[in-house]
Design an enzyme around this catalytic site. Sequence first.
Site, mmCIF file in Angstrom:
data_model
loop_
_atom_site.group_PDB
_atom_site.id
_atom_site.type_symbol
_atom_site.label_atom_id
_atom_site.label_comp_id
_atom_site.label_asym_id
_atom_site.label_seq_id
_atom_site.Cartn_x
_atom_site.Cartn_y
_atom_site.Cartn_z
ATOM 1 N N CYS A 1 33.209 -0.271 5.430
ATOM 2 C CA CYS A 1 31.786 -0.655 5.493
ATOM 3 C C CYS A 1 31.638 -2.079 6.006
ATOM 4 C CB CYS A 1 31.149 -0.627 4.108
ATOM 5 S SG CYS A 1 31.192 0.954 3.303
ATOM 6 N N HIS B 1 26.948 7.769 3.200
ATOM 7 C CA HIS B 1 27.298 7.661 4.621
ATOM 8 C C HIS B 1 28.537 8.510 4.868
ATOM 9 C CE1 HIS B 1 25.413 3.386 4.724
ATOM 10 N NE2 HIS B 1 24.596 4.219 5.313
ATOM 11 N N GLU C 1 21.612 4.835 10.581
ATOM 12 C CA GLU C 1 22.430 3.915 9.783
ATOM 13 C C GLU C 1 23.644 3.400 10.562
ATOM 14 O OE1 GLU C 1 22.070 3.405 5.963
ATOM 15 O OE2 GLU C 1 20.010 4.015 6.336
#
Length: 465
Positions: free
Chosen positions: A388, A261, A185
Amino acid sequence: MSDTRSGTDFEAGFVECQFDSLVGPTHNYAGLAFGNVASERHRAQASNPRLAARQGLEKMWQVASWGVPQAILPPLVRPQLGWLRHLGFSGSNAEVIRHAAATDPALLAAAYSASSMWAANAATVSPSPDTNDGRLHLTPANLASSLHRSLESHDMEPLLRAIFADETNFCVHPPLPAAVALTDEGAANHTRLAPEFHLPGIELFVFGRHGLDSQSLQPRRYPARQTLQASQAVARRHGLNEALTCFVQQNPAGIDAGVFHNDVISVGHLGLLLVHEDAFLDQPQVLDRLRERYERQYDRTLSVAEIPAASLSLADAVQSYLFNSQILTTADGKVVLVCPHECDNVLAARETMDRLLAGEFTKGERPFDAVKTMDLRQSMNNGGGPACLRLRVLLNQKQREAVRGRIWLNASLYHDLQAWIDCHYPEQLEPMDLADPELAVRSWAALQELEQIIEVPLGNVNAKW
Ligand code: SUG
């Protein structure tokens, strides 16, 4: 004063540049991200792509105003019709869209997803001071844990190759193979610690599960998206110094509480690590090891602001996204924490922020000079906060000049992008709107115009998968 205040890197030429993705015109709430509680909560609500893009652009403009080099990454071309054709839908573009809408609306939503807006998942980046060939290395994330995000690397790789085309300075790798044992990711599970930007940094990779040992500790409720094997492969490719590379497992209880995350629960910047007590497995040992390695390497103390669960529960951390803040060193050497507005609305987060600012978690040393909260609600509703939305790319002056495209945000680009957004973006999108081929036509037209504005090729909209 803490190490984070060093302004000498501005003179040495190394600066942490922020690459934010512009939110795309098809931003919507399809509830596609299992394990991301905000995405699930907002499923099927109406989104406002225009507001989303404006909120993201305002954040970039604010960051640029502090003298931090700010670049934009364009949205990926969506819907990804080549992918739908690859899955067997055929006919004209309109027929493909209508057929997919009638057959499997979730597949169509995946093809339409604007999820590349979360640039922290675009790639893992190792800057040139850390790599054995002295180039900046990027590995686009395969994002193979979720269907809609797995489409991104196909388009992200050529985009990054176009922007970081100069092979004397940059090396763009292909994404890792999209296999269950290698799900990756990107930078959302990676951070770098060093007292000054130009020094070789300690690269900290955080994984959610062991990809090859099904007996190892894993979350029970939600998926762990990053494997140890993926992180190790990225570190190997980037040519990192093993002595300065750490692999740490995320606390499975955190993932089960919605921390999909690591950047939802910790953030590092220079010599500071802001981290929740429940971020890592065996956290006391992990932090001891990190402190020891940091001290041995730099002969300085790593500043760890560890927030106890008693001050901020995991649920409040996920609700407020306090740890998904950006920590920035401005051109005049000030350290600013950029938080989402939600931090003001969660009492425990507000109190924690006040205590942080006062230096309560860092032995009296104030880690930040200022806090700035920003309205990013449109992105937050899909689980994406300030951190993000950006990819950190540490570049020196020469490397900044080697970046291709008109993508560094200045007043002229800012105004061009504002006008472009206002001209092309819908103010409301509901799930059923995705079935109307007119939305695809409008979105492609918008991206074709953007290609002219930023002088970066965005690929043929009808490209075969
Ligand atoms: O992968 N949300 C993204 C949010 C990513 C946030 N990034 C970082 N933490 N770095 C995700 O879960 C929601 C899409 C939807 O439901 O339509 C989504 O993909």
